[in-house]
Motif scaffolding. Structure first.
Motif, short mmCIF file in Angstrom:
data_model
loop_
_atom_site.label_atom_id
_atom_site.label_comp_id
_atom_site.label_asym_id
_atom_site.label_seq_id
_atom_site.Cartn_x
_atom_site.Cartn_y
_atom_site.Cartn_z
N GLN A 51 51.62 10.76 -24.76
CA GLN A 51 50.61 11.17 -25.35
C GLN A 51 50.05 10.70 -26.35
O GLN A 51 48.63 10.68 -26.62
CB GLN A 51 51.11 12.79 -26.08
N GLN A 52 50.41 9.62 -27.12
CA GLN A 52 49.88 8.85 -28.15
C GLN A 52 49.01 7.83 -27.39
O GLN A 52 47.91 7.49 -27.87
CB GLN A 52 50.92 8.08 -29.05
N LEU A 53 49.59 7.26 -26.32
CA LEU A 53 48.55 6.33 -25.45
C LEU A 53 47.55 6.93 -24.77
O LEU A 53 46.18 6.58 -24.85
CB LEU A 53 49.42 5.87 -24.23
N ALA A 54 47.80 8.28 -24.34
CA ALA A 54 46.71 9.09 -23.83
C ALA A 54 45.35 9.42 -24.80
O ALA A 54 44.23 9.14 -24.61
CB ALA A 54 46.95 10.48 -23.35
N ARG A 55 45.93 9.57 -25.95
CA ARG A 55 44.90 9.81 -27.36
C ARG A 55 43.98 8.42 -27.49
O ARG A 55 42.80 8.60 -27.60
CB ARG A 55 45.51 10.39 -28.66
N ARG A 56 44.66 7.21 -27.40
CA ARG A 56 43.91 6.16 -27.56
C ARG A 56 43.07 6.04 -26.32
O ARG A 56 42.03 5.47 -26.56
CB ARG A 56 44.99 4.91 -27.63
N LEU A 57 43.45 6.25 -25.29
CA LEU A 57 42.77 5.97 -23.90
C LEU A 57 41.49 6.93 -23.68
O LEU A 57 40.31 6.85 -23.41
CB LEU A 57 43.55 6.18 -22.57
N GLY A 58 41.49 8.40 -24.34
CA GLY A 58 40.69 9.32 -24.09
C GLY A 58 40.51 9.62 -22.37
O GLY A 58 41.18 9.48 -21.65
N ARG A 59 39.61 10.67 -22.39
CA ARG A 59 39.36 11.45 -21.00
C ARG A 59 38.43 10.38 -19.99
O ARG A 59 37.52 9.81 -20.45
CB ARG A 59 38.75 12.79 -20.96
N ASP A 60 39.07 10.03 -18.97
CA ASP A 60 38.33 9.04 -17.87
C ASP A 60 39.11 9.47 -16.55
O ASP A 60 40.10 9.08 -16.44
CB ASP A 60 38.63 7.60 -18.34
N GLN A 61 38.25 10.11 -15.55
CA GLN A 61 39.01 10.66 -14.43
C GLN A 61 39.05 9.58 -13.62
O GLN A 61 40.02 9.59 -12.84
CB GLN A 61 37.80 11.67 -13.77
N ALA A 62 38.48 8.44 -13.61
CA ALA A 62 38.46 7.26 -12.59
C ALA A 62 39.69 6.67 -13.05
O ALA A 62 40.43 6.27 -12.13
CB ALA A 62 37.21 6.35 -12.81
#
Length: 235
Positions: A51-62
């Protein structure tokens, strides 16, 4: 002046996989077996780190799609938090559902991504009738997630969900029956007084069923409702 170049999707995926590998631990990997999560294609990364990495990446469907295609457990979990609900197509949801091979991926996708999709309610009815254990669980995990998160849904939609619960309550497979119970308990604890009463009535009928699995689901829900009632502050 040099113009910064955005990394390609492939580069982002490679970087994400490298990050996950750096944050993997043997203890986490070994612990997955205790929760019936396959570890043969996993690094061993905690949910908190994913979840920490997800917050760094943000939303991106591709990016979510590319992460999913790697097949890695943590990358697919990450896809649940990176995917964009509004851009998630009906066909893509079906493809990912067919790929489910454990309860954790199923539940995370339903709880963190699928239930926010405009296609969610159609998938509940569709997947609840599937033969595959994890696809069928997804129908009820999604119903449970909608009960917890969808504040705009009408009571009638959950009444239909209760009908699905009764219809499929005899499926004795472990991850199906637990998904059915989760959906029933979520409707009975988190929705309107009308739905709580309907869920309670459903649980009572199931608890009296001649089918052992249906009885287990009904009694499991009744115990949960009783526990919630004891915790509820007096008026």
């Amino acid at each position: 002046m040099l113009i910064p170049v955005e990394p390609s999707i492939d580069e982002q995926v490679d970087a994400a996989l490298a990050w996950l590998q750096r944050h993997a631990t043997k203890a986490t990997l070994e612990g997955m077996a205790r929760y019936a999560i396959p570890s043969d294609h996993a690094f061993g990364v905690s949910m908190a780190n994913i979840q920490q990495l997800a917050r760094r990446l943000g939303r991106d469907q591709a990016l979510a799609q590319a992460l999913w295609e790697t097949g890695w457990y943590e990358a697919r979990t990450l896809a649940a938090y990176v995917g964009e609900p509004a851009r998630l197509t009906s066909a893509q949801m079906d493809r990912w559902c067919r790929d489910f091979d454990n309860w954790a991926i199923c539940d995370t996708l339903c709880f963190a991504l699928f239930d926010r999709s405009p296609h969610a309610w159609k998938k509940v009815a569709l997947w609840a009738g599937r033969r595959d254990e994890y696809a069928k669980r997804a129908g009820f995990a999604l119903l449970a997630s909608l009960a917890l998160h969808d504040r705009e849904a009408a009571d009638a939609q959950f009444i239909e969900g209760l009908s699905l619960i009764e219809r499929e309550a005899g499926d004795e497979r472990n991850f199906v029956k637990k998904g059915v119970s989760w959906a029933l308990r979520s409707i009975g604890r988190r929705r309107s007084p009308k739905l709580k009463a309907a869920a309670l009535a459903t649980a009572k009928r199931l608890a009296q069923s001649p089918d052992a699995t249906a009885r287990w689901i009904g009694k499991d829900a009744l115990r949960d409702f009783a526990k919630a009632a004891r915790k509820r502050p007096a008026a």
